[in-house]
Design a protein around this motif. Structure first.
Motif, PDB file in Angstrom:
ATOM      1  N   ASP A 218      27.755  41.717  48.611  1.00 45.53           N
ATOM      2  CA  ASP A 218      28.837  42.176  47.739  1.00 45.53           C
ATOM      3  C   ASP A 218      30.112  42.428  48.551  1.00 45.53           C
ATOM      4  N   ARG A 222      33.827  40.515  48.274  1.00 48.93           N
ATOM      5  CA  ARG A 222      35.087  41.240  48.104  1.00 48.93           C
ATOM      6  C   ARG A 222      36.088  40.862  49.202  1.00 48.93           C
ATOM      7  N   ASP A 364      35.552  48.498  47.836  1.00 44.35           N
ATOM      8  CA  ASP A 364      36.872  47.872  47.922  1.00 44.35           C
ATOM      9  C   ASP A 364      37.615  48.350  49.165  1.00 44.35           C
TER      10      ASP A 364
END
Length: 397
Positions: A218, A222, A364
């Motif tokens: 993941d 990103r 993030d």
């Protein structure tokens, strides 16, 4: 930093030796350590077969000296390093055998001599691969020795006859710097390989409902989106169902002519013998660490610079504890010719780290830190900015 558990890539559990183990394998380990120069490992009688605290300290010291992860556990990487430490140049005939590369201090010494003579365009990694063989053949051609790529008595004699010192720094380090300078001069076309660890059936570390393979994939996705938005090509080594070997991951980086490689991991501190299906106990280990390639004889100077940038950006942007930046002779770092950094983005067995890594907004921030570090890596010194302030272009919605 707190010593983490051995990397699952290192070896099966049955291959490991650690404090508390006993038996003939421990006695054999002591003998190997003594032959490698660690005289403090010697013991007599029943004590020779016990892996005690004193032996663990010796193992940690040897690991640190040789650019390994200083966890006091003897797995595949440490065993390989100890096996190679007993050889000196001239002790054996050296030849390149595909699929079974010779390794050791003698190979590293050979590579150092070839680098000094300008006959090797690779780093000194202690493994006799095709580039080292090519350097040997060039040496043989230039000295009138039979060109067979084998380092025997006649080739060693020719090498000693050509031995000279080179001023101006480590040739491999200078090549590292020049490679980065060439990428910096390109306004476009930079390539970053993102290598999320594990994959497929291999989950890696686990803790608090998180699987390392899922977390790092993941994060890689990103980072990919943000790099692409900024005009940098990002290449992932795997998807959810794949688990390439270290050699395949490094080969992909070479095939796409990557400028840098980011190897993404998450860590865990698991007590020996714990039932992996049971919830993890409270962990004293937490934080982020970065690693670039290095051994006792050589290191990647540009990899170390990138690792430092990644470490600082992650600490500032996420609040994760700072476990420092280190060198490590791990497979993917060693096998990649370009600057490469292994990032341990936190401990899944730490409640605080796991809570952060489970939060999409925090992921993030991790991705932004990695992208900011890569962008800063290619800036010239007078264009660089303070840690934590570089704006990262968000990916398209």
């Amino acid at each position: 930093m707190t010593s983490p558990t051995p990397d699952p890539d290192d070896a099966p559990r049955t291959f490991l030796l650690r404090r508390g183990d006993s038996g003939p394998r421990v006695a054999a380990l002591r003998d190997v350590l003594v032959r490698a120069g660690a005289a403090d490992a010697a013991a007599d009688g029943p004590a020779a077969e016990v892996f005690d605290e004193a032996l663990e300290r010796v193992v940690r010291a040897v690991q640190q000296e040789r650019g390994l992860r200083a966890d006091g556990v003897v797995g595949r990487h440490t065993s390989r390093a100890l096996d190679g430490a007993r050889w000196r140049l001239g002790d054996r005939v050296l030849r390149h055998v595909p699929g079974h590369l010779l390794h050791g201090e003698d190979v590293a010494e050979l590579q150092g001599r070839l680098l000094a003579l300008g006959l090797l365009d690779d780093r000194r990694d202690g493994r006799l691969g095709p580039r080292t063989e090519a350097g040997v053949r060039e040496l043989q051609r230039s000295t009138g020795v039979a060109v067979d790529g084998v380092v025997g008595p006649r080739t060693l004699e020719a090498l000693r006859g050509l031995d000279r010192s080179v001023v101006g720094g480590d040739p491999s380090a200078l090549r590292d710097v020049e490679r980065t300078a060439q990428a910096r001069r390109r306004a476009t076309g930079r390539v970053v390989v993102l290598d999320p660890a594990h994959g497929g059936p291999e989950s890696g570390a686990t803790g608090h409902g998180l699987r390392e393979a899922d977390v790092v994939l993941d994060l890689a996705q990103r980072v990919e989106g943000r790099l692409q938005a900024a005009g940098t090509t990002a290449v992932l080594t795997r998807g959810a169902a794949q688990n390439p070997t270290s050699e395949e991951r490094a080969a992909l980086a070479a095939d796409v002519a990557a400028d840098v490689v980011l190897v993404l991991h998450a860590d865990a501190l698991t007590p020996p013998g714990r039932d992996h299906d049971a919830p993890p106990p409270p962990s004293p280990a937490s934080g982020v660490a970065t690693f670039s390639w290095g051994t006792a004889r050589s290191r990647s100077t540009e990899g170390a610079r990138l690792a430092g940038l990644v470490q600082r950006e992650l600490v500032v942007r996420t609040g994760l504890a700072d476990c420092g930046s280190h060198t490590w002779d791990s497979d993917v770092l060693r096998l990649t010719a370009m600057p490469a950094v292994r990032v341990e983005v936190g401990y899944l067995t730490s409640p605080d780290d796991a809570a952060l890594l489970a939060d999409p907004a925090a992921r993030d921030r991790v991705a932004e830190a990695l992208v900011a570090a890569v962008h800063r890596f290619f800036l010239v010194a007078d264009e660089d900015v303070p840690t934590g302030v570089l704006t990262v272009v968000p990916p398209p919605a």
